[in-house]
Design a protein around this motif. Sequence first.
Motif, mmCIF file in Angstrom:
data_model
loop_
_atom_site.group_PDB
_atom_site.id
_atom_site.type_symbol
_atom_site.label_atom_id
_atom_site.label_comp_id
_atom_site.label_asym_id
_atom_site.label_seq_id
_atom_site.Cartn_x
_atom_site.Cartn_y
_atom_site.Cartn_z
ATOM 1 N N UNK A 199 106.208 15.893 110.578
ATOM 2 C CA UNK A 199 105.176 15.682 109.567
ATOM 3 C C UNK A 199 104.132 14.715 110.102
ATOM 4 N N UNK A 200 102.867 15.021 109.830
ATOM 5 C CA UNK A 200 101.755 14.163 110.233
ATOM 6 C C UNK A 200 100.878 13.943 109.008
ATOM 7 N N UNK A 201 100.431 12.708 108.782
ATOM 8 C CA UNK A 201 99.692 12.412 107.553
ATOM 9 C C UNK A 201 98.318 11.800 107.784
ATOM 10 N N UNK A 202 97.792 11.895 108.990
ATOM 11 C CA UNK A 202 96.475 11.336 109.306
ATOM 12 C C UNK A 202 95.515 12.438 109.722
ATOM 13 N N UNK A 203 94.677 12.928 108.813
ATOM 14 C CA UNK A 203 93.753 14.014 109.163
ATOM 15 C C UNK A 203 92.867 13.703 110.372
ATOM 16 N N UNK A 204 92.509 12.441 110.567
ATOM 17 C CA UNK A 204 91.608 12.076 111.673
ATOM 18 C C UNK A 204 92.239 12.328 113.043
ATOM 19 N N UNK A 205 93.577 12.278 113.133
ATOM 20 C CA UNK A 205 94.243 12.472 114.424
ATOM 21 C C UNK A 205 95.042 13.770 114.482
ATOM 22 N N UNK B 229 100.295 17.406 107.131
ATOM 23 C CA UNK B 229 100.402 18.606 107.956
ATOM 24 C C UNK B 229 101.833 18.662 108.453
ATOM 25 N N UNK B 230 102.435 19.836 108.375
ATOM 26 C CA UNK B 230 103.837 20.000 108.760
ATOM 27 C C UNK B 230 103.926 21.077 109.828
ATOM 28 N N UNK B 231 104.694 20.801 110.871
ATOM 29 C CA UNK B 231 104.959 21.799 111.905
ATOM 30 C C UNK B 231 106.465 21.975 111.983
ATOM 31 N N UNK C 6 94.647 16.099 117.749
ATOM 32 C CA UNK C 6 95.328 15.556 118.930
ATOM 33 C C UNK C 6 96.837 15.705 118.793
ATOM 34 N N UNK C 7 97.356 15.490 117.594
ATOM 35 C CA UNK C 7 98.794 15.647 117.331
ATOM 36 C C UNK C 7 99.223 17.091 117.572
ATOM 37 N N UNK C 8 98.451 18.035 117.062
ATOM 38 C CA UNK C 8 98.781 19.447 117.257
ATOM 39 C C UNK C 8 98.719 19.833 118.733
ATOM 40 N N UNK C 9 97.741 19.318 119.457
ATOM 41 C CA UNK C 9 97.638 19.603 120.894
ATOM 42 C C UNK C 9 98.876 19.100 121.633
ATOM 43 N N UNK D 122 105.389 27.293 112.840
ATOM 44 C CA UNK D 122 104.086 27.347 112.187
ATOM 45 C C UNK D 122 103.563 25.952 111.875
ATOM 46 N N UNK D 123 102.266 25.913 111.615
ATOM 47 C CA UNK D 123 101.606 24.713 111.105
ATOM 48 C C UNK D 123 101.293 24.994 109.642
#
Length: 89
Positions: free
Chosen positions: A47-53, A27-29, A56-59, A18-19
């Motif tokens: 873990x991702x901490x940059x909303x702007x990217x 954001x954690x996957x 692209x990270x999820x893709x 899940x995301x």
Amino acid sequence: MSGFVFHPGHDDWHGQTVVVFTRGARTIVGRWDAVNGGELLMRDAAVHEEPATREAWLAELRQYGVPVQHRVLTLPHAEVERVVRLREA
């Protein structure tokens, strides 16, 4: 045999990739395990901490899989804003 493992006592998200969108920028996957004592336990998470990217990270994760940064990760369940399956994010 269906190939699915039934785990009595677990919630509907148990075992799914899940995301987790938090109330902050994070954001954690990963694989949802359980919510115990107000904490969410996830396994094999990134873990991702940059909303702007984030998109692209999820893709990239949908295409190539989750690069495990944390074998076990916990966070306060109160920080969870929204949860979706990775394939639906």
